[in-house]
Scaffold this motif. Structure first.
Motif, short mmCIF file in Angstrom:
data_model
loop_
_atom_site.label_atom_id
_atom_site.label_comp_id
_atom_site.label_asym_id
_atom_site.label_seq_id
_atom_site.Cartn_x
_atom_site.Cartn_y
_atom_site.Cartn_z
N LYS A 170 0.81 -1.22 0.00
CA LYS A 170 0.00 0.00 0.00
C LYS A 170 0.84 1.27 0.00
CE LYS A 170 -3.89 -2.23 2.37
NZ LYS A 170 -4.80 -2.20 3.55
N TRP A 171 2.11 1.15 0.38
CA TRP A 171 2.94 2.35 0.47
C TRP A 171 3.31 2.91 -0.89
CZ3 TRP A 171 7.55 2.43 -1.98
CH2 TRP A 171 8.15 1.22 -2.31
N THR A 172 3.17 2.11 -1.95
CA THR A 172 3.61 2.57 -3.27
C THR A 172 2.82 3.78 -3.75
OG1 THR A 172 2.12 0.93 -4.27
CG2 THR A 172 4.42 0.30 -3.95
N ARG A 202 -7.14 1.92 -7.28
CA ARG A 202 -6.11 2.51 -6.42
C ARG A 202 -5.84 3.95 -6.82
NH1 ARG A 202 -1.12 -1.52 -5.57
NH2 ARG A 202 -0.74 -0.02 -3.90
N ARG A 203 -5.87 4.22 -8.10
CA ARG A 203 -5.65 5.58 -8.57
C ARG A 203 -6.78 6.50 -8.13
NH1 ARG A 203 -5.80 7.45 -14.86
NH2 ARG A 203 -5.29 9.66 -14.54
N LEU A 204 -8.02 6.04 -8.27
CA LEU A 204 -9.16 6.84 -7.84
C LEU A 204 -9.16 7.04 -6.33
CD1 LEU A 204 -12.29 5.75 -9.94
CD2 LEU A 204 -11.17 7.99 -9.86
N GLN A 205 -8.88 5.98 -5.60
CA GLN A 205 -8.84 6.07 -4.14
C GLN A 205 -7.79 7.07 -3.69
OE1 GLN A 205 -11.00 4.57 -2.22
NE2 GLN A 205 -10.14 5.21 -0.24
N ARG A 206 -6.68 7.12 -4.39
CA ARG A 206 -5.59 8.04 -4.06
C ARG A 206 -6.02 9.49 -4.27
NH1 ARG A 206 -0.91 10.13 -6.84
NH2 ARG A 206 0.93 10.19 -5.46
N LEU A 207 -6.85 9.73 -5.27
CA LEU A 207 -7.32 11.08 -5.53
C LEU A 207 -8.49 11.47 -4.62
CD1 LEU A 207 -7.19 11.16 -9.43
CD2 LEU A 207 -5.68 12.37 -7.86
N LEU A 208 -9.34 10.49 -4.29
CA LEU A 208 -10.51 10.78 -3.47
C LEU A 208 -10.13 10.99 -2.00
CD1 LEU A 208 -13.08 8.25 -5.00
CD2 LEU A 208 -13.18 10.75 -5.12
N THR A 209 -9.26 10.14 -1.50
CA THR A 209 -8.84 10.23 -0.10
C THR A 209 -7.32 10.31 -0.05
OG1 THR A 209 -8.87 7.82 0.07
CG2 THR A 209 -10.85 8.99 0.76
N PRO A 210 -6.76 11.49 -0.24
CA PRO A 210 -5.29 11.62 -0.24
C PRO A 210 -4.69 11.27 1.11
CG PRO A 210 -6.36 13.78 -0.20
CD PRO A 210 -7.44 12.78 -0.43
N VAL A 211 -3.53 10.65 1.06
CA VAL A 211 -2.81 10.29 2.27
C VAL A 211 -1.48 11.02 2.28
CG1 VAL A 211 -3.90 8.03 2.50
CG2 VAL A 211 -1.83 8.27 1.12
N ALA A 212 -0.87 11.07 3.44
CA ALA A 212 0.41 11.76 3.58
C ALA A 212 1.50 11.01 2.82
CB ALA A 212 0.78 11.89 5.06
N PRO A 213 2.44 11.74 2.23
CA PRO A 213 3.56 11.07 1.55
C PRO A 213 4.35 10.20 2.51
CG PRO A 213 3.48 13.42 0.99
CD PRO A 213 2.52 13.21 2.13
N LEU A 214 5.05 9.26 1.95
CA LEU A 214 5.87 8.37 2.76
C LEU A 214 6.96 9.16 3.47
CD1 LEU A 214 5.80 5.25 3.12
CD2 LEU A 214 7.67 5.13 1.48
N GLY A 215 7.24 8.80 4.72
CA GLY A 215 8.24 9.50 5.51
C GLY A 215 9.62 9.41 4.89
N TRP A 216 10.47 10.35 5.26
CA TRP A 216 11.81 10.40 4.65
C TRP A 216 12.63 9.16 4.99
CZ3 TRP A 216 16.09 10.13 7.73
CH2 TRP A 216 15.92 10.41 9.09
N ALA A 217 12.45 8.63 6.21
CA ALA A 217 13.21 7.44 6.58
C ALA A 217 12.82 6.24 5.71
CB ALA A 217 12.98 7.12 8.05
#
Length: 320
Positions: free
Chosen positions: A27-29, A278-293
């Protein structure tokens, strides 16, 4: 060198099946598409190097303790040096398999590139006959079609973006900007080359289910990258409206024809713009970018997958 051959074979198996399968479900991708695309490339390159390298190292074992000395031993054997140990049938078979497999991969890539370039040339010829240059946008052609259609045609010297009359009349100015920004990001970031590489990998190994899985995953990630670029110009709601309008028109066209036709974009070697869940879900409910670590960890794994097979091919003694 035998231990190195076993290690490379194990790495090739891991990169050919369980690793792509796990990454396709991760899911992190969607939170770090750039790092995910780089990791997919590393998996493909590392897997190919490991497959070829394991057979190559096994075959060269009687001729030297590393790749350099084995090549030198091969040359001495060809020149008739009686002190060089002659490899057995099994080693010759491994060497032949490695060379044939490497040749097969390179030839498939060349063939895919040649086929794609011919398709693009034919498509540009049709566009010159059926389209008109846009009066307001550079390197943009307009085709007389009622459906909202947009795609890009990459080129070595000049790339073009193709829009339909239906897209210009049915979408607002902001929605048009969203679509155009999305398509031009494919051109600016040369996503066509990435798709070409994974298409060739899929054609070279059609018996490997994960090769098709990798191609589909990279296509989705590329669309997400283009969405992120479009979001720099328009808001999320506008981009969603534009995507749904174009996708709905394409689905209606498929329903009328009664079959699933390839889009113009796919015909010229670009992502088809599929609206995945997955593309639609990413646009409908945005999540925070992956942490720098986590990003640095993914990059470290990417580099390791590329460096490890390469170093072991040159210096297999390091594993011992």
């Amino acid at each position: 060198m035998l231990l190195t051959s076993y290690f490379l074979a194990a790495l090739a198996i891991a990169l050919a099946w369980p690793t792509p399968l796990a990454l396709s479900k991760a899911k992190w991708t969607t939170r770090a598409p750039v790092q995910a695309v780089l990791l997919w490339q590393a998996i493909a390159l590392g897997g190919g190097l490991s497959m070829i390298g394991s057979m190559l190292v096994w075959g060269l074992t009687p001729l030297g303790d590393d790749l350099i000395s084995a090549i030198h031993g091969s040359w001495r054997l060809l020149t008739g040096d009686p002190t060089v140990r002659y490899p057995g049938v099994v080693h010759l078979f491994a060497l032949s398999t490695a060379l044939l497999f490497g040749f097969h991969l390179v030839l498939t890539l060349i063939r895919a590139a040649w086929r794609t370039s011919r398709q693009r040339a034919k498509h540009r010829h049709l566009l010159r006959l059926l389209s008109n240059p846009s009066e307001t946008r550079p390197n943009t052609l307009v085709i007389d079609h009622d459906m909202p259609v947009a795609y890009c045609v990459p080129g070595i010297s000049q790339s073009v973006t193709v829009l339909s009359r239906g897209l210009i009349t049915q979408l607002t100015a902001e929605e048009q900007q969203a679509v155009i920004s999305h398509e031009r990001s494919h051109l600016d970031q040369r996503h066509d080359l990435l798709i070409l590489a994974f298409t060739a990998w899929n054609e070279a190994l059609p018996w490997l289910p994960t090769s098709k899985l990798s191609l589909e995953a990279v296509r989705q990630l590329i669309e997400m990258l283009a969405d992120d670029k479009a979001l720099e110009k328009v808001n999320r709601q506008t981009l969603l409206k534009a995507i749904i309008a174009v996708a709905t028109a394409a689905a209606d066209a498929d329903g009328v024809s009664g079959q699933r036709n390839a889009s113009n974009a796919e015909m010229v070697g670009m992502p088809g713009g599929e609206v995945s869940s997955r593309r639609l879900q990413r646009l409908l409910t945005p999540v925070a970018p992956l942490g720098w670590a986590s990003r640095y960890l993914v990059l470290a794994c990417t580099i390791l997958l590329l460096v490890c097979p390469t170093v072991l091919l040159v210096a297999p003694r390091l594993l011992a």
